[in-house]
Design a protein around this motif. Structure first.
Motif, mmCIF file in Angstrom:
data_model
loop_
_atom_site.group_PDB
_atom_site.id
_atom_site.type_symbol
_atom_site.label_atom_id
_atom_site.label_comp_id
_atom_site.label_asym_id
_atom_site.label_seq_id
_atom_site.Cartn_x
_atom_site.Cartn_y
_atom_site.Cartn_z
ATOM 1 N N ARG A 200 37.921 49.001 39.618
ATOM 2 C CA ARG A 200 37.038 49.138 40.775
ATOM 3 C C ARG A 200 37.885 49.306 42.031
ATOM 4 N N ALA A 361 46.991 44.194 33.911
ATOM 5 C CA ALA A 361 45.757 43.531 34.342
ATOM 6 C C ALA A 361 45.972 42.882 35.711
ATOM 7 N N ASP A 362 47.206 42.463 35.963
ATOM 8 C CA ASP A 362 47.500 41.866 37.275
ATOM 9 C C ASP A 362 47.622 42.930 38.355
ATOM 10 N N GLU A 365 44.129 43.805 39.171
ATOM 11 C CA GLU A 365 43.536 42.785 40.044
ATOM 12 C C GLU A 365 43.909 43.071 41.503
ATOM 13 N N GLU A 368 41.918 46.034 42.873
ATOM 14 C CA GLU A 368 40.521 45.701 43.171
ATOM 15 C C GLU A 368 40.435 44.829 44.424
ATOM 16 N N ARG A 369 41.439 43.991 44.632
ATOM 17 C CA ARG A 369 41.453 43.217 45.882
ATOM 18 C C ARG A 369 41.815 44.119 47.062
ATOM 19 N N GLN B 91 51.754 32.349 30.436
ATOM 20 C CA GLN B 91 51.565 33.142 31.653
ATOM 21 C C GLN B 91 50.359 32.649 32.443
ATOM 22 N N LYS B 96 49.520 31.955 38.258
ATOM 23 C CA LYS B 96 49.771 33.203 38.996
ATOM 24 C C LYS B 96 49.533 34.428 38.118
ATOM 25 N N ARG B 97 48.762 34.237 37.090
ATOM 26 C CA ARG B 97 48.256 35.362 36.296
ATOM 27 C C ARG B 97 47.005 35.802 37.064
ATOM 28 N N TYR B 98 47.219 36.706 38.044
ATOM 29 C CA TYR B 98 46.175 36.946 39.034
ATOM 30 C C TYR B 98 44.886 37.490 38.430
ATOM 31 N N ALA B 99 45.000 38.187 37.304
ATOM 32 C CA ALA B 99 43.792 38.689 36.646
ATOM 33 C C ALA B 99 42.896 37.537 36.185
ATOM 34 N N GLN B 100 43.455 36.336 36.169
ATOM 35 C CA GLN B 100 42.692 35.172 35.726
ATOM 36 C C GLN B 100 42.971 33.984 36.663
ATOM 37 N N ARG B 140 32.956 36.737 37.947
ATOM 38 C CA ARG B 140 34.212 36.821 38.686
ATOM 39 C C ARG B 140 33.884 37.129 40.142
ATOM 40 N N ARG B 142 34.266 39.598 41.952
ATOM 41 C CA ARG B 142 33.718 40.920 42.260
ATOM 42 C C ARG B 142 32.492 41.269 41.429
ATOM 43 N N THR B 180 38.903 44.701 33.373
ATOM 44 C CA THR B 180 39.957 43.747 33.043
ATOM 45 C C THR B 180 39.412 42.621 32.177
ATOM 46 N N LEU B 181 40.148 42.324 31.123
ATOM 47 C CA LEU B 181 39.773 41.274 30.181
ATOM 48 C C LEU B 181 40.825 40.172 30.303
#
Lengths: 424, 185
Positions: A200, A361-362, A365, A368-369, B91, B96-100, B140, B142, B180-181
């Motif tokens: 996104r 994936a990071d 992220e 998207e931010r 991780q 700091k695993r920003y996706a999560q 999440r 978003r 993202t998963l």
């Protein structure tokens, strides 16, 4: 959304105001009218990476692909020639090809049975008396006007006229050469399937990030730390790597200075020659004395405008969906002849990229931010000045910056502006 | 020296081969309770608790394109052995695993639990293969995502405890671009 135009600057073209040497305007990422203009002036005009010849290895193979907003079918005809057909029936506009991939010399529209050869030519239509008989219609599937490939990487341009693929790729060809030069037979394949990551974010955040050497230590610190990866150091303040503006919107993080100083073959791949002996032997057989240099210097990290990113052993195909959405297609480089590096490259790619990748994936992220951020009102600008005061010109005449500098982004924006200022 | 070709041979894909009869000693209710516990640990981002369910020969697989092609020669969303599960957990636990980070808010429902058969393992034993459907609502910053699909589990009794050997998640929309998963699916 940020204001459509920055008010304090007057004169020049619209894009003179939006794209400046040290900053770019937030509306470039949020304004739907700019996105529509990008489709016309970039995605429907310049050379766009679509796929790889190894995805259609045999005569009559085909595979569905995306070219920005266009659903295209990449076909190889019976004579081996490649075509990019726009997946739309000339009669009532339906998608002619339903399957994702296969082998067929023709496609039949399900609606009224119109049939097309895999070159796009109309072969026939049922009950032909309604049209005065056979072969009366000068119609066919739409085609991407120009199709060309370089070392198997297939590009399409929807514009009949314009720079050749050779001219478009320019200095970036040398980076593709480097990649295929790591294969003992001088060829790579992209036949390990594609991960599809919905993002996104505006596509340009991705294009800018791919050779941004400033972010890895921060965004990827979590995975570098737990795996003890040496990659972070390549993008540190002390790194001897350089960021190079290759011209034509292309840029690279050239990590070779670092790898040359270590002079360890396969360090770039995170391994040692004794763990991949078959590959090393095949490289020596293929390239003789030059094999060692190739295995020390490793694969390129290059962003080829507007949508092909080669990240050492992964290839990304970025396709825009809307002003705030794009898809990252990612796969593992495979080497023809199928030797021992291939499974490792698949495994490393699965760990790194795609929706659950421990790296991408990071990044996603962040994209998207980014997108959420540029919807904020103030400040209106994004800063791209890092390293502007310490750039130099290398022996080949390219502008280079330090490992963490925004030299690549500035090259992207210079080319972007030139395309967007062109006539419609 | 090992020849080039010898290294290209792929082992059978992890879901290849015939099932044998359902092994003795499994109660469906007990199996369900285990699956619900695994789901709760994943939903609540209890990484240590979740990781402790796995055996050393673990395989956690999320293919693309339906059932997926061979996971050693084509890409998957996830294809983790025990080591990589451990890396993934380390991780995410850095924070700091920003996706999560922040972690997803998540709840899933598991249904249609069915004992499918037995699966012979490398140690000469027979693991229980279980099928189920699931649906998960992820929230999440978003927006929300709805995830659904078919899960195949392989379970083994080790020292009187049920352990997870294999989990394959076939998402219903894995032929399309996926967001993202970052959570444990």
């Amino acid at each position: 959304m940020t204001a459509l135009l920055p008010p304090e600057i007057e004169g020049g073209s619209r894009f003179d105001r939006l794209v400046q040497p040290a900053r770019v305007h937030g509306s470039l990422y949020t304004d739907p009218s700019i996105f529509a203009e990008e489709l016309r002036k970039i995605w429907h005009r310049t050379w766009v990476f679509v796929g790889h010849e190894s995805e259609v290895p045999q005569p009559n193979d085909y595979v569905r692909k995306q070219l920005a907003d266009q659903d295209v079918v990449m076909t190889r005809d019976k004579d081996g020639e490649l075509h990019l057909l726009i997946n739309r029936c000339a009669h009532r506009g339906l998608q002619v090809c339903d399957d994702k991939a296969g082998n067929s010399s023709s496609f039949r529209c399900p609606y009224h049975g119109w049939t097309y050869r895999n070159t796009g030519e109309l072969l026939g239509y049922p009950y032909n008396k309604g049209y005065g008989g056979k072969n009366k219609l000068e119609l066919g599937m739409g085609k991407v006007a120009r199709v060309d490939s370089y070392h198997g990487f297939v590009f399409g341009s929807l514009a009949a006229e314009g720079p050749s693929l050779d001219e478009h790729l320019g200095a970036a060809k040398g980076e593709i050469d480097r990649l295929v030069g790591l294969s003992p037979d001088g060829q790579v394949k992209l036949d390990a399937g594609w991960l599809r990551h919905r993002t996104r974010s505006n596509w340009k955040f991705l294009a800018e990030n791919e050779t941004d050497g400033y972010h890895p230590q921060f965004v990827h610190g979590s995975i570098f730390g737990v795996t003890g990866s040496p990659i972070g150091a390549l993008y540190s303040d002390n790194s001897t790597a350089v960021t190079r503006n290759l011209g034509d919107g292309h840029s690279e993080n050239d990590l070779r200075p670092e790898f040359r100083s270590f002079a360890e073959p396969m360090r770039w791949f995170g391994t040692t020659p004794d763990r991949v002996p078959g590959y090393v032997a095949a490289m020596h057989e293929a390239y003789g004395d030059d094999a060692q240099r190739r295995m020390i210097e490793g694969a390129p990290h290059v962003m080829i405008f507007p949508n092909l990113f080669i990240a050492e052993i992964q290839v990304f195909n970025i396709q825009p969906v809307a002003v705030g959405e794009c898809v990252q297609y990612a796969t593992a480089v495979q080497m023809a002849g199928g030797h021992e590096l291939n499974q490792r490259m698949v495994s490393q790619s699965i760990g790194s990229v795609g929706p659950a990748g421990m790296l991408l994936a990071d990044d996603t992220e962040m994209y998207e931010r980014n997108q959420r951020g540029v919807e904020m009102a103030d400040p209106e600008w994004l800063d791209v000045r890092r390293g502007l005061g310490r750039e130099s010109v290398d022996a080949a005449g390219f502008t280079i910056g330090a490992a963490t500098d925004e030299t690549g982004m500035r090259g992207f924006w210079t080319h972007y502006k030139s395309l967007m200022e062109a006539e419609d | 020296m090992v020849t080039v070709n010898a290294l290209t041979e792929l082992p059978p894909r992890p879901d290849a081969g015939e099932l044998v009869a359902i092994p003795q000693g499994w109660e469906v209710r007990e199996v369900e309770q285990f699956l619900y516990r695994e789901a709760r640990l994943a939903d609540e981002n209890d990484y240590d608790g979740w990781e402790a369910l796995w055996t050393n020969d673990a395989l956690y697989w999320v293919p693309v394109d339906g059932e997926g092609d061979h996971p050693r020669s084509t890409v998957s969303v996830i294809f983790d052995n025990r080591n990589r599960i451990s890396t993934r957990m380390k991780q995410v636990k850095t924070g700091k695993r920003y996706a999560q980070a922040p972690p997803s808010n998540l709840r899933r429902i598991i249904g249609n639990v069915e004992l499918i058969g037995g699966r012979e393992n490398a140690a000469g034993g027979v693991d229980l293969e279980v099928g189920a459907n699931f649906m998960a609502l992820e929230s999440r910053p978003r927006g929300n995502e709805l995830w659904g699909g078919r899960v195949t589990y392989r379970l083994r009794q080790v020292d009187g405890q049920i352990r997870l050997v294999y989990k394959k998640v076939v998402l219903v929309d894995n032929e399309r671009p996926l967001p993202t998963l970052g959570f444990l699916i």
